[in-house]
Design a protein around this motif. Structure first.
Motif, mmCIF file in Angstrom:
data_model
loop_
_atom_site.group_PDB
_atom_site.id
_atom_site.type_symbol
_atom_site.label_atom_id
_atom_site.label_comp_id
_atom_site.label_asym_id
_atom_site.label_seq_id
_atom_site.Cartn_x
_atom_site.Cartn_y
_atom_site.Cartn_z
ATOM 1 N N SER A 174 0.808 -1.218 0.000
ATOM 2 C CA SER A 174 0.000 0.000 0.000
ATOM 3 C C SER A 174 0.843 1.271 0.000
ATOM 4 O O SER A 174 0.341 2.347 0.311
ATOM 5 N N ASP A 175 2.143 1.166 -0.335
ATOM 6 C CA ASP A 175 3.008 2.349 -0.423
ATOM 7 C C ASP A 175 2.884 2.946 -1.823
ATOM 8 O O ASP A 175 3.822 2.962 -2.608
ATOM 9 N N PHE A 176 1.696 3.463 -2.119
ATOM 10 C CA PHE A 176 1.367 3.900 -3.470
ATOM 11 C C PHE A 176 2.210 5.089 -3.942
ATOM 12 O O PHE A 176 2.572 5.182 -5.110
ATOM 13 N N GLY A 177 2.507 6.017 -3.018
ATOM 14 C CA GLY A 177 3.081 7.297 -3.419
ATOM 15 C C GLY A 177 4.357 7.204 -4.221
ATOM 16 O O GLY A 177 4.528 7.881 -5.232
ATOM 17 N N GLN A 178 5.299 6.359 -3.775
ATOM 18 C CA GLN A 178 6.579 6.244 -4.458
ATOM 19 C C GLN A 178 6.419 5.629 -5.842
ATOM 20 O O GLN A 178 7.078 6.052 -6.800
ATOM 21 N N HIS A 179 5.532 4.670 -5.977
ATOM 22 C CA HIS A 179 5.306 4.041 -7.285
ATOM 23 C C HIS A 179 4.711 5.035 -8.282
ATOM 24 O O HIS A 179 5.046 5.025 -9.471
ATOM 25 N N ILE A 180 3.844 5.920 -7.774
ATOM 26 C CA ILE A 180 3.278 6.958 -8.632
ATOM 27 C C ILE A 180 4.371 7.941 -9.057
ATOM 28 O O ILE A 180 4.451 8.351 -10.215
ATOM 29 N N SER A 181 5.241 8.292 -8.110
ATOM 30 C CA SER A 181 6.340 9.219 -8.416
ATOM 31 C C SER A 181 7.246 8.680 -9.512
ATOM 32 O O SER A 181 7.631 9.406 -10.431
ATOM 33 N N TRP A 182 7.630 7.394 -9.402
ATOM 34 C CA TRP A 182 8.576 6.825 -10.372
ATOM 35 C C TRP A 182 7.953 6.778 -11.771
ATOM 36 O O TRP A 182 8.628 7.026 -12.758
ATOM 37 N N GLU A 183 6.664 6.442 -11.846
ATOM 38 C CA GLU A 183 5.984 6.437 -13.139
ATOM 39 C C GLU A 183 5.879 7.851 -13.693
ATOM 40 O O GLU A 183 6.097 8.089 -14.878
ATOM 41 N N HIS A 184 5.566 8.798 -12.827
ATOM 42 C CA HIS A 184 5.476 10.196 -13.245
ATOM 43 C C HIS A 184 6.826 10.682 -13.756
ATOM 44 O O HIS A 184 6.912 11.341 -14.814
ATOM 45 N N ALA A 185 7.894 10.368 -13.032
ATOM 46 C CA ALA A 185 9.232 10.795 -13.454
ATOM 47 C C ALA A 185 9.598 10.210 -14.805
ATOM 48 O O ALA A 185 10.179 10.888 -15.660
ATOM 49 N N ARG A 186 9.270 8.945 -15.003
ATOM 50 C CA ARG A 186 9.598 8.286 -16.274
ATOM 51 C C ARG A 186 8.907 8.968 -17.444
ATOM 52 O O ARG A 186 9.528 9.240 -18.479
ATOM 53 N N ARG A 187 7.614 9.233 -17.302
ATOM 54 C CA ARG A 187 6.832 9.790 -18.407
ATOM 55 C C ARG A 187 7.019 11.293 -18.558
ATOM 56 O O ARG A 187 6.984 11.816 -19.671
ATOM 57 N N ALA A 188 7.227 11.994 -17.449
ATOM 58 C CA ALA A 188 7.274 13.453 -17.494
ATOM 59 C C ALA A 188 8.675 14.017 -17.731
ATOM 60 O O ALA A 188 8.826 15.057 -18.370
#
Length: 362
Positions: A174-188
């Motif tokens: 349930s540590d969602f935040g870091q996984h969202i960050s890494w995906e955001h960094a990759r795409r953005a």
């Protein structure tokens, strides 16, 4: 639902595609799929691609304009959001360093960026600041702007909650935040970079042969290189007692004698990464090959460069007063020692220039 409020953490356009990245859709997915999505008044609902991934989700759609108005209307409500394109030239061809952090000491952030620029060939940094309370995100920006070798940087004011940690049974789901960050960094940010290394502030990678990590990846044919982490215990064996200064990684080089055994981190080449791959904390899912750690690359994981925020603590971990307090057998990590020694003159000069910023934090 993740935090009862967040559907998408961010929306942006890159290379003709509108990205909507956030926590798992979970029970909201049927409502989202039945919603109407309009881009500059054109209904694009039928073209939206919804993807459920590990601890995060993303939706995307091809668009014919680099900026515009996104309108969403459906069972969950109605929203209108102005969305712009992220400039893709900032990190083109760069060797990028990415982290998410909260309340780490500014001198730690400074040394982390400085070390990786001088040792690992990093020239750009993205920091996701998760609502730090001890200083503003602008202070991190001012620090990074003064690090030798760092040509470009972005500090993202990131208010997506970190999520629940492993708990007493060490179940990390349930540590969602870091996984969202890494995906955001990759795409953005990272899609046009030559390399992207994803590590925490308390971690410093190094190659046994002394070569820069970014160069080692570039000279390989791999999409990613994984490296285990060696615990560096909290006795300041390198501290110069005659020269009082803020604690940094360079005060410590006593690593556990059993070597690098902690779960790996990684550096990846965005252009070589399969589109379907997902960046997790210790592995890359659907990479197409095994996530085997490199034998000649590792990272120091520094016990003293840490605030135990999971326990609700706000102060840095206390150092041991003597080496005898370390329970595990330790040995000097010579590669770190050599790197730290080489950087001393330049760091002393930089530290003096950054001192006014260090003194402003709580």
């Amino acid at each position: 639902m993740f935090d009862f409020d967040t559907v998408f953490s961010d929306l942006f356009v890159r290379d003709g595609r509108l990205w909507m990245i956030g926590p798992p859709f979970a029970n909201l997915e049927p409502e989202l799929r039945s919603s109407t999505f309009k881009w500059n008044k054109l209904d694009v609902s039928a073209d939206i691609e919804f993807e459920n991934l590990n601890r995060m989700s993303r939706a995307s759609v091809p668009v014919d304009a680099s900026n515009g108005l996104l309108e969403i209307d459906g069972p969950l409500g109605s929203w209108k959001v102005e969305v712009d394109e992220l400039w893709d030239g900032l990190f083109r061809g760069s060797n990028l360093l990415v982290t998410q952090q909260k309340n780490n000491r500014l001198e730690w952030i400074a040394y982390w960026a400085f070390y990786n620029a001088q040792v690992n060939g990093v020239d750009s940094v993205v920091v996701y600041d998760n609502c730090s309370e001890n200083y503003t995100a602008e202070k991190i920006d001012q620090i990074l702007a003064r690090i030798p070798g760092i040509q470009n940087h972005v500090v993202v004011k990131w208010d997506t909650p970190y999520g629940a940690t492993g708990g007493p049974h060490n179940v990390w789901d349930s540590d969602f935040g870091q996984h969202i960050s890494w995906e955001h960094a990759r795409r953005a940010f990272a899609d046009s970079a030559a390399s992207c290394c994803v590590i925490d502030i308390d971690e410093l990678p190094f190659c046994i042969d002394g070569s820069p990590l970014a160069e080692k990846l570039a000279n390989s044919e791999k999409a990613a290189m994984f490296f285990n982490r060696q615990p560096i215990r909290q006795f300041p064996n390198r501290k110069d007692e005659l020269r009082p200064s803020p604690r940094t990684h360079a005060d410590f080089s006593l690593g556990e004698a059993r070597g690098a055994w902690l779960a790996p981190k990684y550096i990846y080449a965005p252009a070589r990464l399969p589109n379907q791959a997902q960046l997790l904390v210790h592995v890359i899912r659907d990479l197409g090959v095994q996530n085997e750690p490199e034998k000649e690359v590792r990272a120091g994981h520094f016990d003293s460069i840490r605030i135990r925020w999971r326990r609700g603590e706000k102060r840095q971990v206390e150092n041991f007063e003597s080496e005898d307090q370390i329970k595990e057998p330790v040995e000097t990590v010579s590669v770190l020692d050599n790197n730290f020694d080489r950087l001393v003159p330049q760091w002393k000069e930089l530290e003096a220039r950054l001192k006014p910023f260090f003194e402003q934090q709580v």
